[in-house]
Write a protein that holds these residues in place. Structure first.
Motif, PDB file in Angstrom:
ATOM      1  N   LEU A 134      -4.633 -48.166 -23.600  1.00  0.00           N
ATOM      2  CA  LEU A 134      -4.105 -47.080 -22.903  1.00  0.00           C
ATOM      3  C   LEU A 134      -5.208 -46.179 -22.839  1.00  0.00           C
ATOM      4  N   ALA A 135      -5.258 -45.538 -21.721  1.00  0.00           N
ATOM      5  CA  ALA A 135      -6.316 -44.357 -21.480  1.00  0.00           C
ATOM      6  C   ALA A 135      -5.755 -43.168 -21.077  1.00  0.00           C
ATOM      7  N   PHE A 136      -5.528 -42.282 -22.025  1.00  0.00           N
ATOM      8  CA  PHE A 136      -5.148 -40.962 -21.803  1.00  0.00           C
ATOM      9  C   PHE A 136      -6.274 -39.985 -21.177  1.00  0.00           C
ATOM     10  N   THR A 137      -5.970 -39.545 -20.105  1.00  0.00           N
ATOM     11  CA  THR A 137      -6.901 -38.702 -19.272  1.00  0.00           C
ATOM     12  C   THR A 137      -6.643 -37.258 -19.435  1.00  0.00           C
ATOM     13  N   GLU A 138      -7.865 -36.411 -19.790  1.00  0.00           N
ATOM     14  CA  GLU A 138      -7.573 -35.113 -20.050  1.00  0.00           C
ATOM     15  C   GLU A 138      -8.561 -34.456 -18.709  1.00  0.00           C
ATOM     16  N   ILE A 139      -7.727 -33.719 -18.088  1.00  0.00           N
ATOM     17  CA  ILE A 139      -8.748 -33.097 -16.718  1.00  0.00           C
ATOM     18  C   ILE A 139      -8.755 -31.457 -17.293  1.00  0.00           C
ATOM     19  N   LYS A 140      -9.730 -31.002 -17.908  1.00  0.00           N
ATOM     20  CA  LYS A 140      -9.855 -29.559 -18.169  1.00  0.00           C
ATOM     21  C   LYS A 140     -10.193 -28.845 -17.125  1.00  0.00           C
ATOM     22  N   SER A 141     -11.438 -29.411 -16.164  1.00  0.00           N
ATOM     23  CA  SER A 141     -12.038 -28.956 -14.972  1.00  0.00           C
ATOM     24  C   SER A 141     -12.209 -30.057 -14.153  1.00  0.00           C
ATOM     25  N   LYS A 142     -13.176 -29.658 -12.928  1.00  0.00           N
ATOM     26  CA  LYS A 142     -13.614 -30.940 -12.134  1.00  0.00           C
ATOM     27  C   LYS A 142     -14.956 -31.247 -12.903  1.00  0.00           C
ATOM     28  N   ASP A 143     -15.445 -30.393 -13.662  1.00  0.00           N
ATOM     29  CA  ASP A 143     -16.687 -31.068 -14.437  1.00  0.00           C
ATOM     30  C   ASP A 143     -16.431 -31.357 -15.870  1.00  0.00           C
ATOM     31  N   ASP A 144     -15.093 -31.328 -16.217  1.00  0.00           N
ATOM     32  CA  ASP A 144     -14.988 -31.172 -17.755  1.00  0.00           C
ATOM     33  C   ASP A 144     -13.752 -32.486 -17.970  1.00  0.00           C
ATOM     34  N   CYS A 145     -14.072 -33.541 -17.796  1.00  0.00           N
ATOM     35  CA  CYS A 145     -12.735 -34.595 -18.015  1.00  0.00           C
ATOM     36  C   CYS A 145     -13.181 -35.653 -19.218  1.00  0.00           C
ATOM     37  N   SER A 146     -12.111 -36.118 -19.756  1.00  0.00           N
ATOM     38  CA  SER A 146     -12.449 -37.059 -20.782  1.00  0.00           C
ATOM     39  C   SER A 146     -11.445 -37.920 -20.821  1.00  0.00           C
ATOM     40  N   ILE A 147     -11.654 -39.001 -21.691  1.00  0.00           N
ATOM     41  CA  ILE A 147     -10.770 -40.125 -21.814  1.00  0.00           C
ATOM     42  C   ILE A 147     -10.417 -40.224 -23.010  1.00  0.00           C
ATOM     43  N   LEU A 148      -9.014 -40.284 -23.596  1.00  0.00           N
ATOM     44  CA  LEU A 148      -8.697 -40.741 -25.084  1.00  0.00           C
ATOM     45  C   LEU A 148      -8.198 -42.072 -24.969  1.00  0.00           C
ATOM     46  N   MET A 149      -8.800 -43.113 -25.591  1.00  0.00           N
ATOM     47  CA  MET A 149      -8.435 -44.321 -25.335  1.00  0.00           C
ATOM     48  C   MET A 149      -7.722 -44.889 -26.723  1.00  0.00           C
ATOM     49  N   TYR A 150      -6.473 -45.780 -26.480  1.00  0.00           N
ATOM     50  CA  TYR A 150      -5.899 -46.385 -27.503  1.00  0.00           C
ATOM     51  C   TYR A 150      -6.021 -47.681 -27.210  1.00  0.00           C
ATOM     52  N   ARG A 151      -7.007 -48.373 -28.070  1.00  0.00           N
ATOM     53  CA  ARG A 151      -7.189 -49.830 -27.973  1.00  0.00           C
ATOM     54  C   ARG A 151      -7.315 -50.741 -29.078  1.00  0.00           C
ATOM     55  N   ASP A 152      -6.792 -50.448 -30.060  1.00  0.00           N
ATOM     56  CA  ASP A 152      -6.279 -51.442 -31.239  1.00  0.00           C
ATOM     57  C   ASP A 152      -5.645 -52.452 -30.664  1.00  0.00           C
ATOM     58  N   HIS A 153      -5.938 -53.808 -31.295  1.00  0.00           N
ATOM     59  CA  HIS A 153      -5.254 -54.993 -30.763  1.00  0.00           C
ATOM     60  C   HIS A 153      -5.342 -55.196 -29.116  1.00  0.00           C
ATOM     61  N   ALA A 154      -6.061 -54.952 -28.310  1.00  0.00           N
ATOM     62  CA  ALA A 154      -5.984 -54.704 -27.236  1.00  0.00           C
ATOM     63  C   ALA A 154      -5.757 -56.096 -26.427  1.00  0.00           C
ATOM     64  N   ALA A 155      -4.957 -56.555 -25.658  1.00  0.00           N
ATOM     65  CA  ALA A 155      -4.772 -58.141 -25.347  1.00  0.00           C
ATOM     66  C   ALA A 155      -6.059 -58.500 -24.693  1.00  0.00           C
ATOM     67  N   ASP A 156      -6.697 -57.730 -23.775  1.00  0.00           N
ATOM     68  CA  ASP A 156      -7.804 -57.912 -22.889  1.00  0.00           C
ATOM     69  C   ASP A 156      -8.946 -58.865 -23.629  1.00  0.00           C
ATOM     70  N   LEU A 157      -9.007 -58.038 -24.979  1.00  0.00           N
ATOM     71  CA  LEU A 157     -10.142 -58.773 -25.749  1.00  0.00           C
ATOM     72  C   LEU A 157      -9.765 -60.195 -26.375  1.00  0.00           C
ATOM     73  N   ASN A 158      -8.840 -60.543 -26.228  1.00  0.00           N
ATOM     74  CA  ASN A 158      -8.077 -62.040 -26.801  1.00  0.00           C
ATOM     75  C   ASN A 158      -8.489 -62.958 -25.491  1.00  0.00           C
ATOM     76  N   LEU A 159      -9.045 -62.412 -24.569  1.00  0.00           N
ATOM     77  CA  LEU A 159      -9.622 -63.671 -23.519  1.00  0.00           C
ATOM     78  C   LEU A 159     -10.324 -64.672 -23.969  1.00  0.00           C
ATOM     79  N   GLU A 160      -9.929 -66.122 -24.056  1.00  0.00           N
ATOM     80  CA  GLU A 160     -10.771 -66.831 -24.527  1.00  0.00           C
ATOM     81  C   GLU A 160     -11.317 -67.788 -23.795  1.00  0.00           C
ATOM     82  N   PRO A 161     -12.495 -68.484 -24.060  1.00  0.00           N
ATOM     83  CA  PRO A 161     -13.304 -69.457 -23.129  1.00  0.00           C
ATOM     84  C   PRO A 161     -12.500 -70.435 -22.363  1.00  0.00           C
ATOM     85  N   ARG A 162     -11.360 -70.904 -23.021  1.00  0.00           N
ATOM     86  CA  ARG A 162     -10.484 -71.943 -22.302  1.00  0.00           C
ATOM     87  C   ARG A 162      -9.494 -71.374 -21.287  1.00  0.00           C
TER      88      ARG A 162
END
Ligand SMILES: Nc1ncnc2c1ncn2[C@@H]1O[C@H](COP(=O)(O)OP(=O)(O)OP(=O)(O)O)[C@@H](O)[C@H]1O
Ligand SMILES: O=C(O)C[C@@H](O)[C@H](O)C(=O)CO
Length: 337
Positions: A101-129
């Protein structure tokens, strides 16, 4: 015309490999996350955004990645299907993993950040096979994204895909997509980025991302020409170095240096610029356009996406990009700042 040669007669124009996740973008913009209570849910993750961008531009697009075995994973796959993306290379992960999950914080047009929740993310379980040789062999181009190199087994899956792509003449594009929170150390990042980049035909990243790749080098003058030049002794034919609102530069193996144009934008948030730029640029290359025109479509797409609330959902069609370029060129663009 550009200096790449995309194989003809392939079922797919383009495959992206890596993470397909969820963005939760703050509805109450111009305030910190602490004071934000509602969010809109979109498909996210840089390679997913690029795949959606390519499909909107009319490219026959597929995706290779693992998604979680839950409502979020199904949300992603259904969104891809509605956008005409081939999902036959996607795998539902075993229970226990989750969608990043990427929670985005939009404080201003020049000040944006992303708070990531990526523990046990499925995408990193992609296997060679999970990576089918025939799927890669049936595409003109493959995009890999740096975050997929951050952990095993996804890291090995990327190298297997690279090997198949080189074997079958599938053009490989590398979006550096450096997200520090996914990596154990700066050295680990630099080593795996360099190993992958040596296998790629096109490398796209921001100046900061290339600095990260060069972090162990003793060479102290890190200019764009030096950075790009190193890769032409390997497989690279084009290296693009992005500089935010100051634009981008493309370097070619033949020694050209092409300055990319930028377009005005009524910026809502800055993230998503790089993904829409990549989609417009790669679309142009596959169409056989010259590099300058491909960069122009990338930059116009980027301005459209940063003027909207989402990254994926705001990816423009070809007609929208062309209308935007025409509007800016006519002098009728209205700046709201
Ligand atoms: N404020 C802006 N105004 C107009 N165009 C912009 C702006 N910011 C970025 N762009 C366009 O988008 C392109 C890519 O932007 P940038 O260098 O910020 O990529 P990035 O850091 O990968 O993006 P992201 O924030 O999505 O990770 C730039 O070359 C430029 O054409
Ligand atoms: O790449 C991510 O994981 C988050 C993205 O979806 C986000 O929208 C963004 O940062 C785009 O560059």
């Amino acid at each position: 015309m550009n200096n790449l040669s995309f194989p003809a007669g392939r079922a797919l124009d383009f495959i992206a490999l890596g993470r397909a996740c969820v963005d939760l973008n703050a509805n109450e913009i111009h305030r910190p996350m602490e004071d934000t209570v509602t969010f809109t849910k979109y498909v996210g993750g840089s390679p997913a955004n690029i795949a959606i961008g390519m499909a909107r531009l009319g490219m026959c697009t597929g995706f290779v990645g693992r998604v979680s075995d839950d409502q979020m994973g199904r949300f992603i796959v259904r969104y891809f299907e509605r956008n005409g993306i081939d999902t036959s290379g996607m795998i539902t992960d075993r229970p226990g993993s989750v969608t990043g999950l990427a929670f985005t914080e939009i404080k201003s047009k020049d000040d944006c950040s992303i708070l990531m929740y990526r523990d046990h993310a499925a995408d990193l379980n992609l296997e060679p096979r999970d990576v089918e040789e025939s799927y890669i062999a049936n595409a003109k181009a493959l995009l890999i994204s740096g975050t997929a190199l951050a952990k095993s087994p996804s890291r090995e899956a990327v190298f297997v895909a690279l090997q198949y792509a080189r074997k079958h003449g599938t053009v490989v594009l590398f979006d550096l997509d450096y997200r520090p929170y996914t990596w154990a150390s700066s050295e680990e990042t630099a080593v795996y980025y360099n190993l992958a980049a040596a296998q790629c035909d096109v490398i796209i990243g921001t100046r900061e991302e290339f600095d990260q790749m060069e972090s162990f080098e003793r060479h102290t003058v890190k200019d764009d020409g030096y950075t790009a030049g190193k890769w032409f002794d390997h497989h690279a034919r084009i290296v693009v170095i992005k500089h935010g609102k100051d634009g981008s530069f493309a370097f070619t193996k033949e020694g050209e240096r092409i300055e990319g144009t930028t377009f005005p934008a009524n910026v809502v948030k800055t993230f998503g610029a790089g993904d829409s730029y990549a989609a417009g640029f790669i679309h142009g290359l596959i169409q056989g356009w010259d590099i300058a025109r491909s960069m122009e479509y990338g930059a116009a797409g980027a301005s459209i996406v940063i003027s909207n609330h989402s990254c994926s959902d705001a990816m423009p069609t070809l007609a929208q990009v062309e209308d935007y370029i025409a509007l800016c060129r006519s002098g009728r663009f209205v700046s709201q700042s």
